[in-house]
Design a protein around this motif. Structure first.
Motif, short mmCIF file in Angstrom:
data_model
loop_
_atom_site.label_atom_id
_atom_site.label_comp_id
_atom_site.label_asym_id
_atom_site.label_seq_id
_atom_site.Cartn_x
_atom_site.Cartn_y
_atom_site.Cartn_z
N VAL A 147 -1.60 12.52 7.92
CA VAL A 147 -2.42 11.36 8.25
C VAL A 147 -1.74 10.54 9.34
O VAL A 147 -2.39 10.05 10.27
CB VAL A 147 -2.67 10.51 6.98
N LYS A 148 -0.42 10.39 9.24
CA LYS A 148 0.33 9.65 10.27
C LYS A 148 0.16 10.31 11.63
O LYS A 148 -0.05 9.64 12.64
CB LYS A 148 1.81 9.58 9.92
N ALA A 149 0.26 11.63 11.68
CA ALA A 149 0.14 12.36 12.93
C ALA A 149 -1.26 12.20 13.52
O ALA A 149 -1.43 11.99 14.72
CB ALA A 149 0.47 13.83 12.73
N PRO B 132 0.84 -1.20 0.00
CA PRO B 132 0.00 0.00 0.00
C PRO B 132 0.88 1.25 0.00
O PRO B 132 1.99 1.26 0.53
CB PRO B 132 -0.80 -0.11 1.30
N PRO B 133 0.38 2.32 -0.58
CA PRO B 133 1.17 3.56 -0.62
C PRO B 133 1.36 4.12 0.78
O PRO B 133 0.52 3.94 1.67
CB PRO B 133 0.33 4.49 -1.49
N GLU B 134 2.46 4.78 1.00
CA GLU B 134 2.80 5.39 2.28
C GLU B 134 1.86 6.57 2.55
O GLU B 134 1.70 7.44 1.69
CB GLU B 134 4.26 5.87 2.24
N PRO B 135 1.21 6.62 3.76
CA PRO B 135 0.30 7.74 4.05
C PRO B 135 1.08 9.05 4.22
O PRO B 135 2.26 9.06 4.57
CB PRO B 135 -0.39 7.33 5.34
N ALA B 136 0.36 10.13 4.01
CA ALA B 136 0.96 11.47 4.14
C ALA B 136 1.30 11.72 5.61
O ALA B 136 0.70 11.14 6.51
CB ALA B 136 -0.02 12.52 3.64
N ASP C 220 -4.97 9.66 17.44
CA ASP C 220 -6.16 8.85 17.69
C ASP C 220 -5.81 7.61 18.52
O ASP C 220 -6.52 7.26 19.46
CB ASP C 220 -6.80 8.40 16.37
N GLU C 221 -4.72 6.95 18.16
CA GLU C 221 -4.30 5.76 18.89
C GLU C 221 -3.92 6.09 20.33
O GLU C 221 -4.24 5.35 21.25
CB GLU C 221 -3.13 5.08 18.18
#
Length: 179
Positions: free
Chosen positions: A83-85, A76-80, A90-91
């Protein structure tokens, strides 16, 4: 195709041991019947020169079809970075809620253990507060037994609670002892 295996042994139990060793080295599965009765069919202890032959279980036929070549799934493509932040935040919030919930579940009301020493300590508190003479006179009336040693184990909690209530309520109108 048949395979013949010769096992030599001084008696049936040695031959069975050899069969079990051979079966283990052949990678026989646990579902295969390797019991002594199944393996020793036709074997006897009559003579050490007797040679017995055991036929191993036939292996299932292997498929000769060639499996279709399938391309490996693409990564899968690497998220921006944004989005990672957001995912990390959220986690973290979710894990904090889980930790709080588990901590809340773990809170248990402390329960007091009543044993003979706790009962004796309550009697000592009564003696300190109202004096030894009052404790000796009132103690048997309060606990319902002539001595602490006579209180049955199943009545210790009741006697301890009665002593604590007597300390708080002073049912016999005792004056407090001078400290």
């Amino acid at each position: 195709m048949s395979i013949s295996i010769t096992i030599n042994g001084d008696n049936a139990s040695e031959a069975i041991r050899e069969i079990l060793t051979l079966a283990g080295s052949m990678g026989m599965s646990r579902g295969t019947d390797t019991s002594a009765a199944a393996l020793a069919t036709g074997m006897s202890d009559a003579s050490s020169d007797t040679r017995q032959t055991a036929e191993p279980a036939k292996e299932p036929a292997k498929s000769t079809r060639k499996k279709a070549d399938k391309p490996a799934p693409a990564a899968p493509p690497e998220p921006a970075p944004e989005v990672k932040a957001a995912d990390a935040a959220d986690e973290a919030a979710e894990s904090e809620k889980v930790v709080e919930a588990k901590a809340e579940e773990a809170k248990v009301e402390p329960t007091e253990v009543f044993d003979r020493n706790v009962m004796r300590n309550a009697g000592g508190e009564y003696a300190k507060l109202y004096g030894m003479a009052a404790a000796q006179e009132d103690g048997p009336k309060i606990i319902g037994y002539p001595a602490f040693s006579k209180v049955p184990d199943e009545e210790i909690e009741k006697a301890t609670r009665a002593l604590r209530a007597a300390i708080a309520e002073n049912p016999y109108g005792r004056t407090k002892a001078v400290a």
